[in-house]
Design a protein around this motif. Structure first.
Motif, PDB file in Angstrom:
ATOM      1  N   LYS A 140       7.167  53.495  75.953  1.00 20.56           N
ATOM      2  CA  LYS A 140       5.931  54.052  75.392  1.00 20.56           C
ATOM      3  C   LYS A 140       5.577  53.244  74.154  1.00 20.56           C
ATOM      4  CE  LYS A 140       3.745  58.341  73.838  1.00 20.56           C
ATOM      5  NZ  LYS A 140       2.597  58.188  74.786  1.00 20.56           N
ATOM      6  N   THR A 141       4.368  52.787  74.085  1.00 22.10           N
ATOM      7  CA  THR A 141       3.921  51.932  72.986  1.00 22.10           C
ATOM      8  C   THR A 141       4.190  52.588  71.631  1.00 22.10           C
ATOM      9  OG1 THR A 141       2.157  51.027  74.376  1.00 22.10           O
ATOM     10  CG2 THR A 141       1.963  50.704  72.006  1.00 22.10           C
ATOM     11  N   GLY A 142       4.840  51.822  70.755  1.00 20.96           N
ATOM     12  CA  GLY A 142       5.069  52.288  69.394  1.00 20.96           C
ATOM     13  C   GLY A 142       6.340  53.068  69.178  1.00 20.96           C
ATOM     14  N   VAL A 143       7.068  53.397  70.257  1.00 20.19           N
ATOM     15  CA  VAL A 143       8.296  54.193  70.129  1.00 20.19           C
ATOM     16  C   VAL A 143       9.512  53.279  70.088  1.00 20.19           C
ATOM     17  CG1 VAL A 143       9.771  55.930  71.202  1.00 20.19           C
ATOM     18  CG2 VAL A 143       7.277  56.170  71.283  1.00 20.19           C
ATOM     19  N   LYS A 144      10.377  53.500  69.120  1.00 23.60           N
ATOM     20  CA  LYS A 144      11.627  52.745  69.039  1.00 23.60           C
ATOM     21  C   LYS A 144      12.702  53.595  68.385  1.00 23.60           C
ATOM     22  CE  LYS A 144      11.262  50.453  64.530  1.00 23.60           C
ATOM     23  NZ  LYS A 144      11.343  49.151  63.829  1.00 23.60           N
ATOM     24  N   ILE A 145      13.953  53.155  68.554  1.00 24.20           N
ATOM     25  CA  ILE A 145      15.109  53.830  67.949  1.00 24.20           C
ATOM     26  C   ILE A 145      15.784  52.845  67.015  1.00 24.20           C
ATOM     27  CG2 ILE A 145      17.395  54.791  68.381  1.00 24.20           C
ATOM     28  CD1 ILE A 145      16.491  55.919  70.921  1.00 24.20           C
ATOM     29  N   ARG A 146      16.203  53.335  65.860  1.00 29.45           N
ATOM     30  CA  ARG A 146      16.948  52.486  64.916  1.00 29.45           C
ATOM     31  C   ARG A 146      18.072  53.305  64.287  1.00 29.45           C
ATOM     32  NH1 ARG A 146      16.090  54.304  59.921  1.00 29.45           N
ATOM     33  NH2 ARG A 146      14.101  55.304  59.391  1.00 29.45           N
ATOM     34  N   PRO A 147      19.155  52.650  63.857  1.00 30.46           N
ATOM     35  CA  PRO A 147      20.233  53.368  63.161  1.00 30.46           C
ATOM     36  C   PRO A 147      19.720  53.996  61.865  1.00 30.46           C
ATOM     37  CG  PRO A 147      20.972  51.204  63.885  1.00 30.46           C
ATOM     38  CD  PRO A 147      19.484  51.229  64.068  1.00 30.46           C
ATOM     39  N   THR A 183      24.043  58.308  63.664  1.00 31.59           N
ATOM     40  CA  THR A 183      22.746  58.961  63.823  1.00 31.59           C
ATOM     41  C   THR A 183      21.659  57.899  64.007  1.00 31.59           C
ATOM     42  OG1 THR A 183      23.412  60.846  62.452  1.00 31.59           O
ATOM     43  CG2 THR A 183      21.059  60.512  62.767  1.00 31.59           C
ATOM     44  N   TYR A 184      20.715  58.173  64.897  1.00 32.21           N
ATOM     45  CA  TYR A 184      19.612  57.254  65.164  1.00 32.21           C
ATOM     46  C   TYR A 184      18.289  57.966  64.933  1.00 32.21           C
ATOM     47  CZ  TYR A 184      22.893  53.982  67.287  1.00 32.21           C
ATOM     48  OH  TYR A 184      23.921  53.097  67.489  1.00 32.21           O
ATOM     49  N   MET A 185      17.374  57.269  64.285  1.00 30.85           N
ATOM     50  CA  MET A 185      16.037  57.804  64.047  1.00 30.85           C
ATOM     51  C   MET A 185      15.110  57.369  65.182  1.00 30.85           C
ATOM     52  SD  MET A 185      16.725  59.371  61.298  1.00 30.85           S
ATOM     53  CE  MET A 185      15.090  59.958  60.797  1.00 30.85           C
ATOM     54  N   ILE A 186      14.300  58.306  65.644  1.00 28.31           N
ATOM     55  CA  ILE A 186      13.285  58.008  66.651  1.00 28.31           C
ATOM     56  C   ILE A 186      11.959  57.861  65.913  1.00 28.31           C
ATOM     57  CG2 ILE A 186      12.108  58.822  68.728  1.00 28.31           C
ATOM     58  CD1 ILE A 186      14.619  60.566  69.246  1.00 28.31           C
ATOM     59  N   GLU A 187      11.326  56.714  66.062  1.00 31.14           N
ATOM     60  CA  GLU A 187      10.082  56.437  65.346  1.00 31.14           C
ATOM     61  C   GLU A 187       8.921  56.223  66.305  1.00 31.14           C
ATOM     62  OE1 GLU A 187      11.581  54.320  61.207  1.00 31.14           O
ATOM     63  OE2 GLU A 187      10.920  53.046  62.883  1.00 31.14           O
ATOM     64  N   GLU A 188       7.755  56.606  65.851  1.00 29.01           N
ATOM     65  CA  GLU A 188       6.517  56.299  66.551  1.00 29.01           C
ATOM     66  C   GLU A 188       5.609  55.564  65.566  1.00 29.01           C
ATOM     67  OE1 GLU A 188       3.166  58.486  69.323  1.00 29.01           O
ATOM     68  OE2 GLU A 188       3.794  59.467  67.469  1.00 29.01           O
ATOM     69  N   HIS A 189       5.313  54.320  65.886  1.00 27.93           N
ATOM     70  CA  HIS A 189       4.496  53.474  64.997  1.00 27.93           C
ATOM     71  C   HIS A 189       5.061  53.463  63.569  1.00 27.93           C
ATOM     72  CE1 HIS A 189       1.690  53.173  68.271  1.00 27.93           C
ATOM     73  NE2 HIS A 189       1.438  54.472  68.257  1.00 27.93           N
ATOM     74  N   GLY A 190       6.390  53.366  63.471  1.00 32.07           N
ATOM     75  CA  GLY A 190       7.052  53.223  62.181  1.00 32.07           C
ATOM     76  C   GLY A 190       7.315  54.516  61.431  1.00 32.07           C
ATOM     77  N   GLU A 191       6.901  55.665  61.980  1.00 35.97           N
ATOM     78  CA  GLU A 191       7.110  56.952  61.310  1.00 35.97           C
ATOM     79  C   GLU A 191       8.174  57.764  62.053  1.00 35.97           C
ATOM     80  OE1 GLU A 191       5.794  58.029  58.479  1.00 35.97           O
ATOM     81  OE2 GLU A 191       4.750  56.103  58.258  1.00 35.97           O
TER      82      GLU A 191
END
Length: 272
Positions: A140-147, A183-191
């Motif tokens: 999905k556009t803009g969605v990513k996971i980061r530590p 723990t991983y943060m789920i972001e949409e367009h950097g938020e």
């Protein structure tokens, strides 16, 4: 902190019990491996035979003022009062807990009988879900996971409070042993819009505390995030596990779209 020898003995007993009873115990190995384990008060209870072989084990898992326990006894040493002895010790140490839950696999008739014999009432059940094959790709556009990093802690606690109805104290207790590690943060367009916690073991990875902001649910964000992280773990030869309440149909449907299937269930009994 449990020693390497204690962890080895617990794991060995777990394998014996699970094979004999054809069940899967929920021993929360991420918490058993914590460096802060049993630092402030007893959380692990053992029973050995005369030769030093572990015959019984019970673990307490603390979440703020609430606790859960899970125990096991060697099949060859049952009906000797070992389980009751360990349980009595734990109850004495944790009698001030606001809630005391006993966890037992649904398929364990002896576990259910033990709970009922001690006057514990059935509370709820969780499915155990597993994924061992690569999920169907989904992005999905803009969605990513980061530590997660230290600066994410306030947001992480807020997600737990809003998503799981925890108090601030209960939420903080989940991260007292290792902070935001895993723990991983789920972001949409950097938020940040959600988070999850991943516990990696030798052959398994367990997902805990997956939650999205209410306004972001049902939009494909959760599916994209879960598919991403499950794909990574399975690609590294891991089997991925998670739990979900049996009455949470929306979550169950989401997990199935990400490649998970049901494999057992855990029942919880409330002890007064």
């Amino acid at each position: 902190m449990l020693t390497a020898e204690q962890r080895k003995a617990i794991h060995g007993l777990q394998q014996i019990v699970e094979k004999e009873d054809v069940i899967q115990l929920k021993l929360n190995w991420d918490m058993l491996a914590s460096e802060n384990r049993s630092v402030n008060r007893p959380e692990d209870y053992f029973h050995y035979d005369a030769n030093g072989r572990l015959l019984g084990f019970l673990a307490i898992y603390q979440f703020g003022d609430k606790v859960e326990c899970c125990g096991m006894v060697d099949p060859m040493a049952r009906r000797q009062g070992i389980a009751q002895k360990l349980f009595n010790e734990a109850v004495k140490d944790w009698e001030t807990a606001s809630q005391f839950l006993i966890n037992t696999p649904v398929l364990s008739s002896s576990g259910a009988s033990f709970c009922e014999a001690n006057g514990a009432n059935y509370a709820f059940t969780e499915h155990q879900l597993v994924c061992s094959e690569l999920p169907i790709p989904y992005t999905k556009t803009g969605v990513k996971i980061r530590p997660a990093v230290a600066n994410d802690e306030k947001m992480i606690l807020q997600f737990d409070e809003d998503g799981f109805g925890l108090t601030k104290k209960e939420a903080k207790s989940l991260y007292s042993s290792r902070g935001t590690q895993g723990t991983y943060m789920i972001e949409e367009h950097g938020e940040p819009v959600g988070k999850l916690r991943l516990d990696r073991q030798k052959k398994e990875s367990w997902i805990y505390g997956f939650v999205l902001m209410k306004a972001k649910r049902g939009k494909g964000i959760g599916r994209a995030a879960l598919t991403d992280i499950v794909h990574r773990e399975v690609s590294n030869d891991k089997t991925v596990w998670l739990d979900v309440a049996v009455d949470n149909e929306a979550a169950l449907s989401l997990y199935k779209t990400c490649g998970f299937t049901a494999d057992g269930a855990q029942a919880y009994y409330a002890y007064k």
